[in-house]
Motif scaffolding. Structure first.
Motif, PDB file in Angstrom:
ATOM      1  N   ASN A  64     -37.848  -3.048  27.053  1.00 39.16           N
ATOM      2  CA  ASN A  64     -39.134  -2.675  26.462  1.00 39.16           C
ATOM      3  C   ASN A  64     -39.543  -3.600  25.327  1.00 39.16           C
ATOM      4  O   ASN A  64     -40.710  -3.593  24.919  1.00 39.16           O
ATOM      5  N   SER A  65     -38.607  -4.389  24.830  1.00 35.93           N
ATOM      6  CA  SER A  65     -38.898  -5.368  23.777  1.00 35.93           C
ATOM      7  C   SER A  65     -39.212  -6.740  24.360  1.00 35.93           C
ATOM      8  O   SER A  65     -39.209  -7.740  23.641  1.00 35.93           O
ATOM      9  N   ASN A  66     -39.453  -6.782  25.669  1.00 38.72           N
ATOM     10  CA  ASN A  66     -39.842  -8.011  26.368  1.00 38.72           C
ATOM     11  C   ASN A  66     -38.742  -9.072  26.381  1.00 38.72           C
ATOM     12  O   ASN A  66     -39.014 -10.272  26.361  1.00 38.72           O
ATOM     13  N   ILE A  67     -37.492  -8.618  26.414  1.00 38.42           N
ATOM     14  CA  ILE A  67     -36.341  -9.511  26.489  1.00 38.42           C
ATOM     15  C   ILE A  67     -35.806  -9.485  27.914  1.00 38.42           C
ATOM     16  O   ILE A  67     -35.597  -8.410  28.489  1.00 38.42           O
ATOM     17  N   THR A  68     -35.598 -10.665  28.469  1.00 37.70           N
ATOM     18  CA  THR A  68     -35.004 -10.791  29.797  1.00 37.70           C
ATOM     19  C   THR A  68     -33.851 -11.801  29.732  1.00 37.70           C
ATOM     20  O   THR A  68     -33.719 -12.539  28.760  1.00 37.70           O
ATOM     21  N   ASN A  69     -33.055 -11.801  30.774  1.00 34.70           N
ATOM     22  CA  ASN A  69     -31.984 -12.786  30.922  1.00 34.70           C
ATOM     23  C   ASN A  69     -31.117 -12.860  29.656  1.00 34.70           C
ATOM     24  O   ASN A  69     -30.821 -13.934  29.149  1.00 34.70           O
TER      25      ASN A  69
ATOM     26  N   PHE B 203     -21.964 -16.170  21.221  1.00 38.30           N
ATOM     27  CA  PHE B 203     -23.236 -16.853  21.384  1.00 38.30           C
ATOM     28  C   PHE B 203     -24.119 -15.963  22.243  1.00 38.30           C
ATOM     29  O   PHE B 203     -23.731 -15.566  23.347  1.00 38.30           O
ATOM     30  N   ALA B 204     -25.293 -15.616  21.725  1.00 35.80           N
ATOM     31  CA  ALA B 204     -26.237 -14.790  22.465  1.00 35.80           C
ATOM     32  C   ALA B 204     -27.420 -15.648  22.904  1.00 35.80           C
ATOM     33  O   ALA B 204     -27.872 -16.526  22.169  1.00 35.80           O
ATOM     34  N   TYR B 205     -27.904 -15.365  24.099  1.00 32.58           N
ATOM     35  CA  TYR B 205     -29.054 -16.078  24.658  1.00 32.58           C
ATOM     36  C   TYR B 205     -29.967 -15.049  25.309  1.00 32.58           C
ATOM     37  O   TYR B 205     -29.499 -14.125  25.982  1.00 32.58           O
ATOM     38  N   TYR B 206     -31.278 -15.194  25.084  1.00 31.97           N
ATOM     39  CA  TYR B 206     -32.234 -14.378  25.822  1.00 31.97           C
ATOM     40  C   TYR B 206     -33.555 -15.110  25.945  1.00 31.97           C
ATOM     41  O   TYR B 206     -33.831 -16.070  25.222  1.00 31.97           O
ATOM     42  N   GLU B 207     -34.348 -14.626  26.881  1.00 36.08           N
ATOM     43  CA  GLU B 207     -35.686 -15.141  27.092  1.00 36.08           C
ATOM     44  C   GLU B 207     -36.673 -14.055  26.695  1.00 36.08           C
ATOM     45  O   GLU B 207     -36.515 -12.885  27.067  1.00 36.08           O
ATOM     46  N   TYR B 208     -37.673 -14.440  25.917  1.00 33.78           N
ATOM     47  CA  TYR B 208     -38.686 -13.512  25.445  1.00 33.78           C
ATOM     48  C   TYR B 208     -39.973 -13.742  26.222  1.00 33.78           C
ATOM     49  O   TYR B 208     -40.495 -14.855  26.250  1.00 33.78           O
ATOM     50  N   VAL B 209     -40.489 -12.673  26.826  1.00 36.91           N
ATOM     51  CA  VAL B 209     -41.673 -12.796  27.684  1.00 36.91           C
ATOM     52  C   VAL B 209     -42.893 -12.054  27.140  1.00 36.91           C
ATOM     53  O   VAL B 209     -43.886 -11.916  27.838  1.00 36.91           O
ATOM     54  N   GLY B 210     -42.812 -11.604  25.897  1.00 35.69           N
ATOM     55  CA  GLY B 210     -43.924 -10.888  25.292  1.00 35.69           C
ATOM     56  C   GLY B 210     -44.854 -11.805  24.531  1.00 35.69           C
ATOM     57  O   GLY B 210     -44.772 -13.042  24.622  1.00 35.69           O
ATOM     58  N   ASN B 211     -45.730 -11.193  23.737  1.00 43.62           N
ATOM     59  CA  ASN B 211     -46.731 -11.939  22.972  1.00 43.62           C
ATOM     60  C   ASN B 211     -46.526 -11.884  21.466  1.00 43.62           C
ATOM     61  O   ASN B 211     -47.165 -12.639  20.733  1.00 43.62           O
TER      62      ASN B 211
END
Length: 109
Positions: free
Chosen positions: A35-40, A53-61
């Protein structure tokens, strides 16, 4: 989409417990991440240095607003209360960081 990476230390005595809790992340925490627009989203462990080490992709605005909403979520706060005592923030992080941010210097699709 924007990519984010961050790093933090992990208490050596807590490695097994950290792995255990992350093998069964609470469903409400997983929903909040989505719900926070975090994927992968992934967390990697490097031993023997005991660095996460943390990695994420953000798809929100609005990354700041989504992260603030996540931080205000009561279930997420309980989850962090479980995880944070096991973590060892880097001394070089900025004053407002728990996990130290990283700079992406290379990417290929």
């Amino acid at each position: 989409m924007k990519r984010y990476g961050s790093v933090i230390g992990l208490d050596a005595a807590q490695i097994a417990e950290y792995k255990k809790v992350h093998a069964a992340v609470w469903p409400d925490v997983l929903n909040q991440i989505k719900n926070s627009n975090i994927t992968n989203y992934s967390i990697f462990l490097r031993e023997p240095e005991n660095l996460l080490f943390a990695y994420y992709e953000y798809v929100g605005n609005d990354h700041a607003a989504d992260m603030a909403r996540m931080a205000a979520d009561p279930v997420t706060q309980k989850w962090w209360a479980v995880c944070m005592p096991m973590q060892r923030p880097l001394s070089t992080r900025t004053g407002d960081e728990w996990w130290a941010s990283t700079e992406e210097v290379f990417h290929v699709d």
